[in-house]
Design a protein around this motif. Structure first.
Motif, short mmCIF file in Angstrom:
data_model
loop_
_atom_site.label_atom_id
_atom_site.label_comp_id
_atom_site.label_asym_id
_atom_site.label_seq_id
_atom_site.Cartn_x
_atom_site.Cartn_y
_atom_site.Cartn_z
N ALA A 5 0.88 -1.23 -0.01
CA ALA A 5 -0.09 -0.18 -0.03
C ALA A 5 0.93 1.22 0.15
O ALA A 5 0.70 2.14 -0.64
CB ALA A 5 -1.00 0.05 1.20
N LEU A 9 0.93 3.99 -3.23
CA LEU A 9 0.74 5.22 -2.74
C LEU A 9 1.92 6.27 -3.34
O LEU A 9 1.74 7.38 -3.78
CB LEU A 9 0.51 5.51 -1.42
CG LEU A 9 0.10 7.01 -0.88
CD1 LEU A 9 -1.13 7.46 -1.66
CD2 LEU A 9 -0.11 6.99 0.39
N VAL A 64 -6.02 5.07 -3.21
CA VAL A 64 -5.39 4.33 -2.19
C VAL A 64 -5.26 4.98 -0.86
O VAL A 64 -5.28 4.12 0.17
CB VAL A 64 -3.83 4.25 -3.00
CG1 VAL A 64 -3.01 3.36 -1.77
CG2 VAL A 64 -3.90 3.41 -3.93
N CYS A 68 -6.76 2.75 2.06
CA CYS A 68 -5.73 2.00 2.82
C CYS A 68 -5.28 2.93 3.97
O CYS A 68 -4.80 2.35 5.08
CB CYS A 68 -4.52 1.78 2.17
SG CYS A 68 -4.74 0.62 0.75
N GLN A 219 -7.50 -4.09 3.41
CA GLN A 219 -6.41 -4.25 2.25
C GLN A 219 -6.38 -5.45 1.28
O GLN A 219 -6.28 -5.36 0.31
CB GLN A 219 -4.97 -3.97 2.81
CG GLN A 219 -4.86 -2.85 3.74
CD GLN A 219 -3.40 -2.67 4.16
OE1 GLN A 219 -2.37 -2.74 3.44
NE2 GLN A 219 -3.12 -2.42 5.45
N LEU A 223 -6.89 -3.61 -2.25
CA LEU A 223 -5.63 -3.51 -2.83
C LEU A 223 -5.45 -4.19 -4.28
O LEU A 223 -5.07 -3.40 -5.35
CB LEU A 223 -4.53 -3.85 -2.04
CG LEU A 223 -3.83 -2.92 -1.12
CD1 LEU A 223 -2.52 -3.41 -0.42
CD2 LEU A 223 -3.08 -1.76 -2.07
N LEU A 226 -7.20 -1.78 -6.69
CA LEU A 226 -6.50 -0.52 -6.95
C LEU A 226 -5.20 -0.95 -7.76
O LEU A 226 -4.81 -0.20 -8.71
CB LEU A 226 -5.99 -0.02 -5.50
CG LEU A 226 -7.27 0.69 -4.76
CD1 LEU A 226 -6.63 0.98 -3.35
CD2 LEU A 226 -8.02 1.81 -5.45
#
Length: 260
Positions: A5, A9, A64, A68, A219, A223, A226
C-alpha cells in the motif's frame, strides 16, 4: 500488504508529479511559449487530452489513500483544509479552461489555464510545506509556506518548459530551447523529473503512514482492485505517447514539422 500500500501510494504520487507536473508547468509557461493565437493553440494542444490521463495517477493515489489510510485522510483533510481549498480551486479553474478550450473557447480559456496552473502549483508547494512542517495537520505558516510555495512553483515551471522542449514544434519549441539549451531537452527533462518525483516522496516520509494503515482484511479486499488500475493507466499512457509521437501538420502553414 502494508508495504504494498505504501509503495503504491508513493508511486502514484511520484507519477503524478512527473507527468501531471509537466502539464501544470506547461500551462504556467503558456504566455511565454505562445506569443499569438496560433502558437498558443499549438502549445495548449499538448495539454489535452494528456492532462486527463496524467491526472488518473492523482485519482488513483487519492483512492489508495482513502482505502488504505482512512484515518490519515480525515486528519490531513481536516487540518489542511485552508491549504487544500485553494489547491482544489486552482485545479477546477485550470480544468475548466482546458475543457472550454477543447470545445473551441477563446483567449479567456488560456487565461484560466495559466491562472489555474499557477494557483495549483503554489497550492501543491504550500501543501508539501505543511506536511513537512512539525505540525503536519496544520497549514505551514507564511514565513515558511510562502517561500516553499514559490520555490515549488518555479520547479513546476522549469519542469513544464523542459517538457515543452520535447513536445512542441516551431516557434514554441525554439523558445523552450532558449531556456533548456538547443540539445538539452531530454537531459533537462530527466533532471526535473527526478526532482519532481522526489518532492512527494520526501514530504510523504513525514506522514505517519504505518500508524494509520487500515486493517489487513480491508487491504486484501481493496488493494488488488487498486493495483489493477495501474496497468490500465500505463496502457493509456502508452497509447497517448504513440499518438503524440505521430507527426502532425502545422496549422498556420500546413507543413510537416520536424520532431524534436
Amino acid at each position: 500488504m502494508e508495504l504494498v500500500a505504501v509503495v503504491l501510494l508513493a508511486g502514484c504520487f511520484a507519477a503524478y508529479f512527473v507527468l501531471g507536473g509537466a502539464d501544470i508547468g506547461l500551462g504556467m509557461a503558456l504566455p511565454y511559449l505562445g506569443r499569438d493565437r496560433a502558437e498558443r493553440r499549438q502549445a495548449g494542444g499538448a495539454l489535452w487530452p494528456a492532462s486527463v490521463v496524467h491526472e488518473g495517477w492523482l485519482l488513483l493515489a487519492v483512492a489508495v489513500l482513502a482505502a488504505c489510510f482512512p484515518a490519515l485522510v480525515g486528519e490531513v483533510s481536516g487540518g489542511l483544509w485552508a491549504v487544500l481549498v485553494p489547491l482544489l480551486a486552482g485545479w477546477l479553474v485550470r480544468n475548466t479552461g482546458l475543457c472550454w478550450r477543447a470545445a473551441g473557447g477563446g483567449p479567456v480559456c488560456d487565461a484560466l489555464v495559466v491562472a489555474g496552473s499557477c494557483l495549483l502549483a503554489c497550492g501543491w508547494g504550500w501543501t508539501l510545506a505543511s506536511v513537512v512542517d512539525e505540525e503536519s495537520v496544520r497549514p505551514a505558516p507564511p514565513v515558511t509556506g510562502a517561500p516553499t510555495a514559490a520555490g515549488v512553483a518555479l520547479l513546476f515551471l522549469a519542469h513544464g518548459v523542459s517538457s515543452a522542449a520535447l513536445r512542441l514544434t516551431g516557434a514554441p519549441l525554439r523558445r523552450a530551447r532558449l531556456l533548456t539549451g538547443q540539445q538539452a531537452g531530454a537531459p533537462s527533462f530527466a533532471l526535473t523529473s527526478a526532482v519532481m518525483a522526489a518532492l512527494p516522496l520526501l514530504a510523504g516520509h513525514r506522514l505517519p503512514l504505518w500508524e494509520n494503515v487500515a486493517h489487513g482484511s480491508v487491504q486484501r479486499l481493496l488493494l488488488p482492485l487498486l493495483i489493477c488500475a495501474v496497468p490500465l493507466l500505463l496502457a493509456a499512457q502508452a497509447r497517448l505517447r504513440r499518438r503524440s509521437g505521430a507527426p502532425t501538420h502545422c496549422e498556420p502553414c500546413g507543413e510537416r514539422p520536424k520532431q524534436p
